[in-house]
Every structure is written in structure tokens, then in C-alpha cells.
Design a protein around this motif. Structure first.
Motif, mmCIF file in Angstrom:
data_model
loop_
_atom_site.group_PDB
_atom_site.id
_atom_site.type_symbol
_atom_site.label_atom_id
_atom_site.label_comp_id
_atom_site.label_asym_id
_atom_site.label_seq_id
_atom_site.Cartn_x
_atom_site.Cartn_y
_atom_site.Cartn_z
ATOM 1 N N ASP A 59 0.930 -1.105 0.016
ATOM 2 C CA ASP A 59 0.092 -0.073 0.016
ATOM 3 C C ASP A 59 0.746 1.250 -0.030
ATOM 4 O O ASP A 59 0.500 2.202 -0.521
ATOM 5 C CB ASP A 59 -0.925 0.037 1.150
ATOM 6 N N GLU A 60 2.044 1.089 0.700
ATOM 7 C CA GLU A 60 2.913 2.617 0.910
ATOM 8 C C GLU A 60 3.515 2.836 -0.821
ATOM 9 O O GLU A 60 3.490 3.921 -0.949
ATOM 10 C CB GLU A 60 3.752 2.525 1.817
ATOM 11 N N LEU A 61 3.832 1.722 -1.234
ATOM 12 C CA LEU A 61 4.374 1.940 -2.467
ATOM 13 C C LEU A 61 3.257 2.572 -3.640
ATOM 14 O O LEU A 61 3.694 3.468 -4.414
ATOM 15 C CB LEU A 61 5.031 0.607 -2.934
ATOM 16 N N ALA A 62 2.256 1.881 -3.411
ATOM 17 C CA ALA A 62 1.085 2.273 -4.368
ATOM 18 C C ALA A 62 0.721 3.738 -4.082
ATOM 19 O O ALA A 62 0.696 4.506 -5.372
ATOM 20 C CB ALA A 62 -0.105 1.576 -4.084
ATOM 21 N N LEU A 63 0.424 4.158 -3.203
ATOM 22 C CA LEU A 63 0.562 5.538 -2.669
ATOM 23 C C LEU A 63 1.720 6.460 -3.076
ATOM 24 O O LEU A 63 1.463 7.680 -3.824
ATOM 25 C CB LEU A 63 0.393 5.979 -1.208
ATOM 26 N N GLU A 64 2.677 6.056 -2.907
ATOM 27 C CA GLU A 64 4.238 7.032 -3.329
ATOM 28 C C GLU A 64 4.152 6.876 -4.907
ATOM 29 O O GLU A 64 4.433 8.112 -5.311
ATOM 30 C CB GLU A 64 5.281 5.924 -2.841
ATOM 31 N N LEU A 65 3.784 6.044 -5.764
ATOM 32 C CA LEU A 65 3.836 6.019 -7.058
ATOM 33 C C LEU A 65 2.647 6.485 -7.702
ATOM 34 O O LEU A 65 2.689 6.839 -9.032
ATOM 35 C CB LEU A 65 4.034 4.476 -7.824
ATOM 36 N N GLY A 66 1.643 6.699 -6.920
ATOM 37 C CA GLY A 66 0.561 7.235 -7.514
ATOM 38 C C GLY A 66 -0.186 6.521 -8.374
ATOM 39 O O GLY A 66 -0.822 6.620 -9.375
ATOM 40 N N ALA A 67 -0.240 4.941 -7.799
ATOM 41 C CA ALA A 67 -0.737 4.075 -8.657
ATOM 42 C C ALA A 67 -2.368 4.127 -8.640
ATOM 43 O O ALA A 67 -2.877 4.729 -7.569
ATOM 44 C CB ALA A 67 -0.662 2.644 -8.217
ATOM 45 N N ASP A 68 -3.026 3.723 -9.594
ATOM 46 C CA ASP A 68 -4.473 3.819 -9.806
ATOM 47 C C ASP A 68 -5.216 2.651 -9.280
ATOM 48 O O ASP A 68 -4.970 1.263 -9.882
ATOM 49 C CB ASP A 68 -4.911 3.799 -11.271
ATOM 50 N N ILE A 69 -5.465 2.648 -8.060
ATOM 51 C CA ILE A 69 -6.102 1.283 -7.280
ATOM 52 C C ILE A 69 -7.378 1.193 -7.510
ATOM 53 O O ILE A 69 -8.287 1.658 -7.248
ATOM 54 C CB ILE A 69 -5.929 1.913 -5.569
#
Length: 321
Positions: A59-69
Motif C-alpha cells: 500500500d505504501e508503494l502504491a501511494l508513493e507511485l500514484g498507482a490507480d488503485i
């Protein structure tokens, strides 16, 4: 050999059986588009080929990269069947995985949401044994959790039973159901079979529209093997959970990044659809060969890479000889 084994088990459908199923309606040719009929009068599963992929991120990586969740997989429960009459016969392990998954859903989104804003992605193979045994598990679990009219999807009616990838078929379809608010109907059936347990289920050929879905339960019922059930949450629930964990400011930054990510993805999609994407192929780029390797007693180094590879290992058979 695999096909022979499935036919010997009585699990795989055939042209002759499919034609016999519709002969009373005057059919003279097998109706291949309706070959797989989960929870209806059926003749076995339809084997298929397919491929899916999803990117699972911390989850932290997804938020850092701006991934479309698109969704969060809260957990996956796996359980074997235990003692059975034969290897390929159905067992009770799926009761455990399914009940645990639903219980987790109740803890996360609440019982009211599970009762009114959830649905099931059934394993739904289109075999006579599956329609009875899986429907009984779903129905008894629904009764235990106070669910009266639980929507059940079975995407194998569209795709057949892909080998190894069928769980991802269910997950990709679930993400679509979350996004568009449409639970796909079991469109290949006319009616639910008489031996299906469905007093607390809604199994219908019609698509079911929902204003909001808060959780889905993806089921894999293993005849002769492991069973698994996943609790999957949609984007709007995922964002609430992440905001609670990481804070309002972090999520605000992520939303800005995610908007840019979506714009880039859309632009790429338009380019690809128009045939304007150049394939990236770097021939002989950064290849490492023998002369790039340096080996010592304690480590191995690859030229061009800063960190060495340690050769220190723990003996799993300690104490050593």
C-alpha cells in the motif's frame, strides 16, 4: 492425458451430452455459446485457455507511485478438504474458507453492507456436482450471516474454465462489477436446477445493477485439492481504509498523482488503439557475461552493479557435520 482424465472423472462436457441437453427443444447442433451452464441443468465444465495479470503492490508503494488503485484484496483463505471417499470427490474445506472470508468482510465493512451490498463470484464450473455442493456452501453461509437474496455471478458461463487463471478471471470481472455497478448474470441458463440450494441466493440469467457494492467474495472450490476464498474490496472502500491508515494529507497527495497516472494511461491507450505505439526492444543492452563476474570466498560481484551478492548462507541442517 489431462483430457482423458477429466472425461473419466465425468467432469468434462462433450458435444454429445450438450446436444442431448437441448434435444427436447429441437436442437440439432450443440449450442457452444451456452456450453457452460453453472447452477442449471448441465453436463460438465468447458475447458478454456486464457491469461490475466494484475499488479499487486504494497500500500505504501502504491501511494508513493500514484498507482490507480482498483481494489484491495483483504485476505485469501486456503483450506484442504481432509478425509474424503475419493481424491476427486467434493469435501468440506470450502465451508471453512468461505465462512472465514465472509466473516472478515463483516469485520471490515459491517454486517449491513455484507447483507445488502456484497456479491459472490462463484467457482461455478458447470458440472452437476459443483452446482449442488457449491450452492449448498453459499446458501448455508448466507443463512448463517443473515443474507436473504445474495447475488451470485459465475463468469465461467462466458469464458469456460481456464486452467490456472480462472481465479484471476473472477477478480478482473469483479473489479469491473465494482466500477460499473453491474453484477453479471449467469446468461447461459434458463432456470436454476432443481437440486441447487438457493433459498438465500439470487442466481439469475439477468444482469443485476447496484448503486453501490462494498465487498465481493471470490470462491475457488477444489475437487480433490485446496479450496480458496478471497475477500475483495472496491476502490471507494480501499481509499477509506488507506486514509485511516496513512492520513488525509498522504491520500490528498496520492489523489493528485493518481489523476496524472490515469491521464497517462488513457493517452497510452489511445495511442495503442491507433497503432502508434513503437515496440521498445533494446538488443544486447546491458547484457552481463562471464568477464563481468568477480567471485571471492565471501561474495560475488557483477560489474556495473554497486552492491555485491553475499555468499554467506545459513545452514538449514544445523548443526553441521
Amino acid at each position: 492425458d489431462v483430457m482423458d482424465g477429466l472425461i473419466t472423472m465425468g467432469a468434462l462436457g462433450s458435444d454429445q451430452a450438450l446436444l442431448a441437453l437441448d434435444r427436447e427443444q429441437g436442437a440439432t447442433e450443440p449450442d457452444y455459446r451456452r456450453a457452460c451452464r453453472p447452477f442449471a441443468d448441465n453436463i460438465g465444465f468447458t475447458i478454456a485457455e486464457g491469461a490475466q495479470y494484475l499488479v499487486l503492490m504494497d500500500d505504501e508503494l502504491a501511494l508513493e507511485l500514484g498507482a490507480d488503485i482498483h481494489a484491495v484484496v483483504a485476505d485469501v483463505y486456503v483450506n484442504a478438504d481432509g478425509h474424503k471417499k475419493s481424491i476427486s470427490s467434493p469435501g468440506v474445506g470450502n465451508y471453512i474458507t468461505f465462512a472465514k472470508a465472509v466473516s472478515l468482510g463483516c469485520q471490515i465493512v459491517g454486517e449491513e453492507a455484507v447483507r445488502h451490498r456484497s456479491f459472490v463470484q462463484a467457482h461455478g464450473t458447470g458440472t452437476p456436482q459443483n452446482r449442488v455442493t457449491e450452492s449448498q456452501i453459499l446458501n448455508r453461509t448466507a443463512e448463517a450471516f443473515g443474507i436473504r437474496d445474495w447475488p451470485v455471478a459465475a463468469v465461467k458461463c462466458f469464458l469456460g474454465h481456464t486452467m490456472a487463471v480462472s481465479g484471476l478471471d473472477q477478480l478482473v470481472n469483479t473489479i469491473g462489477a465494482f466500477r460499473y455497478g453491474i453484477i453479471p448474470g449467469v446468461t447461459t441458463i434458463d432456470r436454476v436446477a432443481d437440486d441447487v440450494y438457493a433459498s438465500h441466493l439470487r442466481i439469475t440469467p439477468e444482469h443485476q445493477e447496484r448503486d453501490q457494492l462494498d465487498v465481493a467474495f471470490l470462491n475457488a472450490k477444489g475437487f480433490g485439492g485446496n479450496n480458496a476464498t478471497a475477500t475483495v474490496l472496491p476502490a471507494h472502500i480501499s481509499e477509506k481504509l488507506l486514509e485511516k491508515k496513512h492520513g488525509v494529507q498522504t491520500m490528498a497527495k496520492w489523489r493528485d498523482k493518481a489523476e496524472q497516472t490515469r491521464d497517462r494511461a488513457l493517452a497510452y491507450d489511445h495511442e495503442a488503439t491507433a497503432g502508434k505505439i513503437e515496440t521498445i526492444y533494446r538488443f544486447d543492452h546491458d547484457v552481463r557475461v562471464d568477464e563481468h563476474i568477480r567471485i571471492s570466498r565471501d561474495e560475488l560481484r557483477v560489474e556495473g552493479y554497486k552492491q555485491p551478492i553475499s555468499l554467506a548462507t545459513e545452514n538449514p541442517l544445523d548443526p553441521a557435520l
